[in-house]
Design a protein around this motif. Structure first.
Motif, short mmCIF file in Angstrom:
data_model
loop_
_atom_site.label_atom_id
_atom_site.label_comp_id
_atom_site.label_asym_id
_atom_site.label_seq_id
_atom_site.Cartn_x
_atom_site.Cartn_y
_atom_site.Cartn_z
N VAL A 115 0.83 -1.21 0.00
CA VAL A 115 0.00 0.00 0.00
C VAL A 115 0.87 1.26 0.00
N PRO A 134 -4.36 7.59 -4.73
CA PRO A 134 -4.95 7.74 -3.40
C PRO A 134 -6.24 6.93 -3.22
N PHE A 135 -7.01 6.78 -4.29
CA PHE A 135 -8.26 6.02 -4.19
C PHE A 135 -7.98 4.55 -3.93
N LYS A 186 -5.20 3.30 -2.76
CA LYS A 186 -4.52 3.19 -1.46
C LYS A 186 -5.54 3.21 -0.32
N LYS A 187 -6.50 4.11 -0.42
CA LYS A 187 -7.53 4.21 0.63
C LYS A 187 -8.35 2.93 0.72
N GLY A 188 -8.78 2.43 -0.44
CA GLY A 188 -9.59 1.22 -0.45
C GLY A 188 -8.86 0.02 0.12
N GLN A 238 -6.27 0.06 2.18
CA GLN A 238 -6.00 0.26 3.61
C GLN A 238 -7.24 -0.05 4.44
N MET A 239 -8.40 0.35 3.94
CA MET A 239 -9.64 0.07 4.66
C MET A 239 -9.92 -1.44 4.71
N ASP A 245 -7.66 -2.96 7.21
CA ASP A 245 -8.10 -2.60 8.57
C ASP A 245 -9.34 -3.37 9.01
N THR A 282 -12.47 -3.36 7.45
CA THR A 282 -13.76 -2.72 7.19
C THR A 282 -14.72 -3.72 6.55
N LEU A 306 -16.56 3.75 -0.94
CA LEU A 306 -15.83 4.00 -2.19
C LEU A 306 -16.77 4.47 -3.31
N GLU A 344 -17.63 8.03 -2.83
CA GLU A 344 -16.56 8.92 -3.28
C GLU A 344 -16.60 9.10 -4.80
#
Length: 256
Positions: free
Chosen positions: A101, A107-108, A110-112, A114-115, A118, A120, A129, A132
């Motif tokens: 990551v 960034p999109f 990476k965010k997805g 990472q979530m 984590d 989610t 997502l 967004e």
């Protein structure tokens, strides 16, 4: 950067100027300061009148989006990245993607990822997502509407300029020799109104719309890929599912 809009505007303006030269006219004949101020200033002002102050602050970015949008990553590149991540997650688990990551620039994506790492909930992740993506589409639509509005106002502003010029012509009817040049100058405003609408503003609005469509499609592909990675789907199946979302024409182009 995708230079298609700049190239298109340059080709259109070149064709117009070349036509003037071939017809025996001088391109400098249409470079008159008063009509330019009226058409471009009036068109911009009218368009700004239809948006909010918070939107006004974004106009600089909107011009950049229209003229110099970032190139959208190729479909094959997106799919290959997602398949590679799926392979690693399948072998070592989602937590093994933590190091990957950090290497990702998007960034999109990476965010997805990472979530998902984590923990989610898959449904919550998709809702976030996709929300967004919807927000981005709405913002891009506002930007495109601004340029389309300018394309609608410009011809009418040009006619206003011509009427102003013809009023000046009527004031000088006692001087027959000046009537011809004055009438020609009066119609320059209409020329710039129609020209700017069809060569600048409407193509710029269309470019934002098209870029937004491509970016949204790319983001939707990433959402599906992230969901499959989170579900532990095999890399072969991930590739097959993502490839099925690509239009046939794109698949042929990527294969060429």
């Amino acid at each position: 950067m995708d230079p298609a809009t700049l190239i298109g505007i340059a080709v259109a303006m070149g064709a117009i100027l070349l036509t003037m030269i071939l017809e025996g006219s001088s391109p400098m004949a249409i470079i008159l300061i008063p009509p330019l101020i009226l058409v471009f200033g009036g068109t911009f002002g009218a368009a700004v009148g239809g948006i909010s102050m918070s939107d006004v602050k974004k106009i600089g970015n909107w011009f950049k989006m229209a003229l110099m949008p970032p190139a959208v990553a190729s479909v094959s590149e997106r799919i290959q990245i997602l398949v590679s991540l799926a392979e690693k997650a399948r072998k070592e688990g989602l937590l093994a993607l933590e190091a990957e990551v950090k290497k990702i620039d998007d960034p999109f994506l990476k965010k997805g990822l990472q979530m998902s790492i984590d923990g989610t909930d898959p449904e919550d992740l998709r809702v976030i997502l996709e929300g967004e993506i919807s927000a981005k589409k709405a913002e891009d639509k506002t930007a495109a509407k601004f340029f389309n509005s300018m394309g609608g106002y410009a011809p009418t502003i040009g006619i206003i300029g011509t009427v102003i010029g013809l009023i000046h012509v009527m004031e000088n009817l006692s001087d027959p020799e000046s009537i011809g040049p004055l009438i020609a100058s009066a119609f320059v405003a209409t020329l710039w109104g129609v020209l700017s609408a069809n060569v600048f503003w409407l193509p710029m609005g269309a470019k934002i719309t098209r870029t937004s469509e491509l970016q949204a499609a790319s983001m939707e592909l990433l959402v599906e890929g992230i969901a499959e990675i989170q579900a532990g789907t095999s890399p072969r199946t991930v590739r097959a599912k993502l490839s099925a979302l690509v239009p046939p024409s794109e698949q042929q182009r990527e294969a060429a």
